[in-house]
Design a protein around this motif. Structure first.
Motif, PDB file in Angstrom:
ATOM      1  N   ILE A 108      -5.403   4.461  -0.010  1.00 42.42           N
ATOM      2  CA  ILE A 108      -5.238   3.754   1.262  1.00 42.42           C
ATOM      3  C   ILE A 108      -3.916   4.159   1.909  1.00 42.42           C
ATOM      4  O   ILE A 108      -2.860   4.050   1.283  1.00 42.42           O
ATOM      5  N   GLN A 109      -3.997   4.640   3.138  1.00 41.91           N
ATOM      6  CA  GLN A 109      -2.797   5.066   3.864  1.00 41.91           C
ATOM      7  C   GLN A 109      -2.622   4.206   5.110  1.00 41.91           C
ATOM      8  O   GLN A 109      -3.522   4.133   5.955  1.00 41.91           O
ATOM      9  N   PHE A 157       0.797  -1.224   0.000  1.00 39.65           N
ATOM     10  CA  PHE A 157       0.000   0.000   0.000  1.00 39.65           C
ATOM     11  C   PHE A 157       0.836   1.285   0.000  1.00 39.65           C
ATOM     12  O   PHE A 157       0.289   2.382   0.081  1.00 39.65           O
ATOM     13  N   SER A 158       2.137   1.147  -0.099  1.00 39.57           N
ATOM     14  CA  SER A 158       3.004   2.324  -0.021  1.00 39.57           C
ATOM     15  C   SER A 158       2.747   3.333  -1.142  1.00 39.57           C
ATOM     16  O   SER A 158       2.938   4.534  -0.953  1.00 39.57           O
ATOM     17  N   SER A 196      -0.256   3.453  -2.793  1.00 37.82           N
ATOM     18  CA  SER A 196      -1.700   3.542  -3.014  1.00 37.82           C
ATOM     19  C   SER A 196      -2.180   4.996  -2.978  1.00 37.82           C
ATOM     20  O   SER A 196      -1.717   5.795  -2.157  1.00 37.82           O
ATOM     21  N   ASN A 201      -7.191  -5.408  -1.781  1.00 39.80           N
ATOM     22  CA  ASN A 201      -7.576  -4.028  -2.071  1.00 39.80           C
ATOM     23  C   ASN A 201      -9.088  -3.911  -2.241  1.00 39.80           C
ATOM     24  O   ASN A 201      -9.716  -2.985  -1.718  1.00 39.80           O
TER      25      ASN A 201
END
Length: 208
Positions: free
Chosen positions: A27-28, A21-22, A24, A112
């Protein structure tokens, strides 16, 4: 931006999800922690939207964590991301307050999709489990036994299977030791075994 907290006792899983997710755009990852108590400590200080967590967590197992979150943090949604068999734990996890259940065998896209669906207010389960629910069928004979378990019984079984004694289970679930003995007796009756060794062995056979 969806604020995500990861809880898993395996460093490689946490690191893998962080890398996933880095980059994304929606999305954090706010943090990743390795036990159930750390989840509670973190959300007391930092707001999150979704928690992605394993069932088998040290200090506070995933099903107990779900009950606490449901009662005290109802606005936070939780997705179970586990290596444990979904036919055994998925339905009980939803009953306990989860908004989704993902097997660790799924692909990256499914993780995801699950997060996005749950964030929008949906419930995420695999096609196999959805079909099982819709058709009212069991996956297999052992699975039919497990469907008879209450959420609390599944919780007690999970802790017994990882080697915890009655006293340790009672402490984690905040009940007295006699209550755990009662649950153990119910489990043995429902799963048609006569002792703890057979109870644990049957659970492990089903999960293999």
């Amino acid at each position: 931006m969806i604020k995500l907290l990861i809880a898993d006792n395996h460093p490689i899983v946490r690191k893998g999800l962080e890398l996933l997710f880095s980059s994304s755009s929606n999305i954090q990852i706010m943090a990743s922690v390795d036990n159930g108590e750390a989840v509670i400590d973190f959300i007391k200080k930092v707001p999150v939207d979704i928690i992605l967590t394993e069932i088998d967590l040290p200090k506070l197992n995933g099903l107990t964590l779900l009950r606490i979150l449901k009662n005290n943090y109802p606005d936070i949604k939780t997705i179970i991301f586990s290596g444990q068999p979904e036919e055994v734990y998925a339905i009980n996890a939803i009953k306990a307050g989860a908004s989704g259940y993902i097997s660790k065998t799924v692909n990256i896209i499914s993780i995801n999709e699950a997060i996005l669906k749950v964030n929008e207010g949906g419930i995420y389960l695999s096609d196999a489990i959805n079909q099982q629910i819709n058709l009212g069928k069991k996956v297999n004979k052992s699975g039919s036994y497990y469907k008879k378990l209450s959420t609390r019984e599944a919780e007690v079984l999970r802790l017994l299977c990882v080697g915890k004694k009655n006293k340790e289970v009672a402490k984690e679930l905040n009940v007295n030791e006699k209550t755990i003995s009662t649950y153990k007796a119910r489990l043995m009756r429902k799963l048609k075994v006569t002792n703890l060794v057979d109870l644990v062995n049957q659970a492990k056979v089903t999960e293999s």
